[in-house]
Design a protein around this motif. Structure first.
Motif, mmCIF file in Angstrom:
data_model
loop_
_atom_site.group_PDB
_atom_site.id
_atom_site.type_symbol
_atom_site.label_atom_id
_atom_site.label_comp_id
_atom_site.label_asym_id
_atom_site.label_seq_id
_atom_site.Cartn_x
_atom_site.Cartn_y
_atom_site.Cartn_z
ATOM 1 N N THR A 1 28.010 38.056 37.306
ATOM 2 C CA THR A 1 27.900 38.751 38.652
ATOM 3 C C THR A 1 28.086 40.342 38.739
ATOM 4 O OG1 THR A 1 28.721 36.722 39.919
ATOM 5 C CG2 THR A 1 28.905 38.989 40.989
ATOM 6 N N GLU B 1 27.065 41.761 45.920
ATOM 7 C CA GLU B 1 26.820 40.921 44.668
ATOM 8 C C GLU B 1 25.519 40.481 44.377
ATOM 9 O OE1 GLU B 1 29.770 37.807 44.597
ATOM 10 O OE2 GLU B 1 31.518 39.305 44.345
ATOM 11 N N THR C 1 28.762 43.404 40.787
ATOM 12 C CA THR C 1 29.171 43.854 42.255
ATOM 13 C C THR C 1 29.278 45.159 42.462
ATOM 14 O OG1 THR C 1 31.051 42.193 42.180
ATOM 15 C CG2 THR C 1 31.438 43.975 43.527
ATOM 16 N N THR D 1 23.116 38.513 40.791
ATOM 17 C CA THR D 1 23.019 37.957 39.361
ATOM 18 C C THR D 1 21.516 37.937 39.142
ATOM 19 O OG1 THR D 1 22.844 35.719 40.396
ATOM 20 C CG2 THR D 1 24.900 36.660 39.907
ATOM 21 N N ALA E 1 32.902 39.458 36.180
ATOM 22 C CA ALA E 1 32.239 40.285 36.897
ATOM 23 C C ALA E 1 32.124 41.627 35.971
ATOM 24 C CB ALA E 1 32.555 40.153 38.311
#
Length: 124
Positions: free
Chosen positions: A65, A98, A67, A100, A39
């Motif tokens: 990901t 979050e 964040t 993507t 992440a």
């Protein structure tokens, strides 16, 4: 064991080179994105109409990901110009979100009220 006198400058240069590489890169000292495993973490701060970061380019892998920790003094909404477009609503205070991106390219994350580009995600 004693080193010859002519080896002393070499030892000194090598020692200085190693100490220059030994800095502390902890996330608390870094203003940019941090990574934790797979992440990427970024803190977004809003104070009135001022945002941090402001136009920063961040590399992100496809399906990696991201964040976002948002620390805001008022509620708002961020727009992620991906396909499909994503919206992140946030309240005053601190919140975590979050997201993507599943396609390569450059994706802007921006506020429309006020009109500010916070991030350019370079997705590879």
């Amino acid at each position: 064991m004693r080193l010859p006198l002519r080896a002393a400058p070499l030892v000194l240069v090598l020692g200085l080179g190693l100490t220059a590489c030994g800095g502390d890169d902890s996330p608390a000292d870094s203003a940019g994105p941090t990574t934790d495993g797979d992440a990427v973490a970024i803190t977004v701060t809003r104070k009135g109409d001022d945002f941090t970061p402001n136009g920063e380019r961040v590399e992100l892998g496809v399906d990696q990901t991201l964040t976002l920790t948002i620390d805001a003094d008022q509620a708002g909404e961020l727009h992620v110009h991906s396909t499909p477009e994503q919206e992140i609503e946030y309240d005053a205070g601190t919140s975590e979100h979050e997201l993507t991106i599943d396609r390569p390219g450059v994706v802007e994350v921006e506020s429309h009220e006020p009109d500010v580009v916070l991030l350019q995600l370079e997705v590879r």
